[in-house]
Design an enzyme around this catalytic site. Structure first.
Site, mmCIF file in Angstrom:
data_model
loop_
_atom_site.group_PDB
_atom_site.id
_atom_site.type_symbol
_atom_site.label_atom_id
_atom_site.label_comp_id
_atom_site.label_asym_id
_atom_site.label_seq_id
_atom_site.Cartn_x
_atom_site.Cartn_y
_atom_site.Cartn_z
ATOM 1 N N ASP A 23 -5.190 3.835 1.746
ATOM 2 C CA ASP A 23 -3.419 4.485 1.221
ATOM 3 C C ASP A 23 -3.412 5.885 2.653
ATOM 4 O OD1 ASP A 23 -3.835 2.621 -1.164
ATOM 5 O OD2 ASP A 23 -5.018 3.484 -1.956
ATOM 6 N N GLU A 195 5.723 0.760 -3.611
ATOM 7 C CA GLU A 195 4.758 1.282 -3.917
ATOM 8 C C GLU A 195 4.487 1.978 -2.452
ATOM 9 O OE1 GLU A 195 1.357 -0.271 -5.625
ATOM 10 O OE2 GLU A 195 1.083 -1.969 -3.832
#
Length: 550
Positions: A23, A195
């Protein structure tokens, strides 16, 4: 399918930041680029790396170092700190992060926070509690001075939809709170499991970057744009802009969730997560990779390759080396080297580097490695498929409930542990424990009685698939194997998410380190002389097979 062997022709290869570092979020301040990654249940939270040339990175700091600002006590495996967003504006670094609890068996809760600092090394401000409407929040600084928060919309009512789109809401830095109404600017109908959203502005358009497809083998990065920050957003005509979903021969898979940063020469650097699986098992977790992109004449961003590349692109920046942390830690400093992590909280009260100079003293706790409470462990990220690791332990337990040693650890349900222990029928001995895969419960794989008074070295060697533990008693170099060769592949995201009959979150990666356990109040403290991590072909035995992949 066995992955292809790949010849790397450059001394700089992807991933840029190896080992469990998913991420990624990137920003630039002056000549430096800064990249933050997820840390989940590991402490300190949010590792922050920096580089001048985008090819050579150093672990610079952590964004979350105060337990009062980030309570991870008893957090579940792969819960904790998700998907940070690091940005630089108005002379400050802004760090947005999610703290998530829960599992796949009940609705997980997610709160989003914001903290700031003048330097990534801190001090960081007390976090502002932003909202609890969904994970993967990020902050966008518009050219007019306004600031906007985006995050995944989680609907938790009847007919629960896990990812219903991307929410947008304004943030007021003076009042330190969200203001106005939130709105969904990227509906689920436009995407698949949206997301990891990030907003950027280029020219007259706001560009929305979204991670889609889940974080497994259908993962991807997509984009959309609008002339108004609130939408409507039109999707990129060539979505997905990055994925390995249709490139099964590529040794880099699961590519997606990422971010972009402009380079002074007009190019765009792309950071994204991906993994290097062996037999579709990502032992190293999801790592940070780099790609190169350009803004087209039509105003859309396009990467030079929609599939992950094995080498880091040439960004046209001067080469700038950084100080690398040593692979051997002789424990000669008064503080642990920054690559060491602990579970869920600092354990300064259990670690002592001063009483016995040149040794690390680790006090055991009543929490075994399968606990989510107060585990006495220090561990670093595994960065290579093939490796050797070694330590020297001085420890004389006097009860069966006292043990300490070397561990390869994924989470509380998947680990190996070679420990020195006392057993009533064998006396002082070495014991190899395993949990995960075929070992549904913590299982004793081997026991080896040893002399209490002699020094003991513990080691492990891995060729990418098989892991063999070893030991040496006394001062010579006579190593002996202990226990069977075991599959390191059980220490992987896929084992947690897919293979396990009771699937759970599997978002981290394998860690290697030292651990101690003591359920009594009178046990000795384990002393470790050094920790030696050697990447590449295993050091023992001499005829170990080659690294099977990148």
């Amino acid at each position: 399918m066995k992955p292809k062997s790949v010849e790397i022709t450059s001394d700089i290869k992807n991933p840029a930041i190896p080992g469990f570092n998913p991420d990624p979020s990137i920003c630039r301040a002056g000549d430096w680029f800064y990249c933050a990654t997820s840390s989940f249940q590991w402490w300190p939270g949010v590792p922050i790396y920096r580089s001048r040339d985008l090819a050579h990175w150093e672990l610079y700091s952590y964004g979350l170092t105060e337990p009062a600002f980030c309570d991870l006590r008893r957090i579940d495996d792969s819960g904790g700190v998700w998907a940070p967003c690091l940005s630089h504006a108005d002379g400050l670094f802004w760090l947005v992060f999610s703290i998530t609890s829960g599992t796949r068996y009940h609705t997980y809760e997610c709160r989003n926070f914001l903290t700031t600092a003048k330097d990534p090394r801190g001090p960081w401000s007390e976090p502002v509690d932003l909202n609890a409407t969904g994970n993967d929040a990020s902050l966008f600084h518009d050219v007019d001075g306004r600031k906007w928060l985006t995050n995944t919309q989680q609907l938790k009512t009847t007919g629960f939809v896990g990812h219903a789109g991307v929410l947008l809401q304004e943030y007021d830095p003076q009042e330190k709170r969200l203001v106005g109404c939130s709105r969904n600017i990227f509906l689920r109908e436009q995407s698949v499991i949206p997301e990891g959203s990030k907003l950027h502005r280029h020219g007259d358009y706001y560009h929305l970057i979204v991670a889609e497809g889940g974080t497994e083998y259908g993962h991807m990065m997509t984009m959309a744009r609008s002339r108004d920050v609130a939408g409507p957003y039109e999707v990129h005509p060539e979505n997905p802009v990055l994925t390995a979903a249709h490139d099964s021969e590529n040794p880099i898979q699961r590519a997606g969730h990422g971010d972009i940063v402009d380079i002074p020469n007009g190019q765009v650097a792309v950071v994204y997560l991906a993994s290097r699986p062996i037999d579709r098992h990502s032992v190293l977790g999801r790592e940070t990779f780099l790609g190169l992109a350009q803004w087209g004449e039509d105003g859309w961003l396009r990467l030079e390759s929609r599939s992950p590349l094995l080498e880091i692109p040439d960004f046209g920046l001067p080469k700038s080396l950084v100080d690398e942390l040593p692979d051997i830690d002789a424990f000669e400093d008064s503080q642990l080297l920054p690559y060491w992590n602990t579970l869920r909280r600092p354990i300064d009260h259990l670690v002592d580097l001063r009483t016995r100079p040149g040794w690390l003293l680790l006090k055991g706790t009543p929490s075994f490695l399968d606990s989510r409470d107060d585990v006495a462990i220090i561990a670093r990220r595994l960065q290579n498929h093939s490796f050797s690791v070694e330590t020297h332990i001085d420890y004389n337990p006097i009860s069966v409930e006292q043990l300490a040693g070397l561990t390869c650890y994924y989470d509380s349900r998947r680990f190996f542990w070679l420990a020195k222990q006392w057993e009533d029928d064998a006396g002082h001995c070495l014991v190899l424990y395993a949990k995960g895969g075929a070992y549904r419960e913590t299982t004793k794989l081997a026991t080896m009685p040893i002399a209490a008074s002699l020094p003991v070295r513990l080691g492990a060697d891995c060729d990418g698939r098989l892991l063999q533990f070893r030991y040496a008693v006394g001062g010579d170099d006579s190593w002996n194997s202990i226990g069977p060769e075991v599959s390191i592949l059980i220490l992987s995201d896929e084992e947690a998410e897919i293979v396990d009959p009771a699937p759970a979150f599997g978002f981290t990666g394998t860690m290697i380190g030292l651990a101690a356990y003591d359920i009594t109040d009178f046990g000795p403290v384990a002393a470790f002389d050094y920790f030696d991590y050697r990447p590449g072909r295993p050091a023992w035995p001499a005829n170990s097979s080659e690294d099977p992949a990148v």
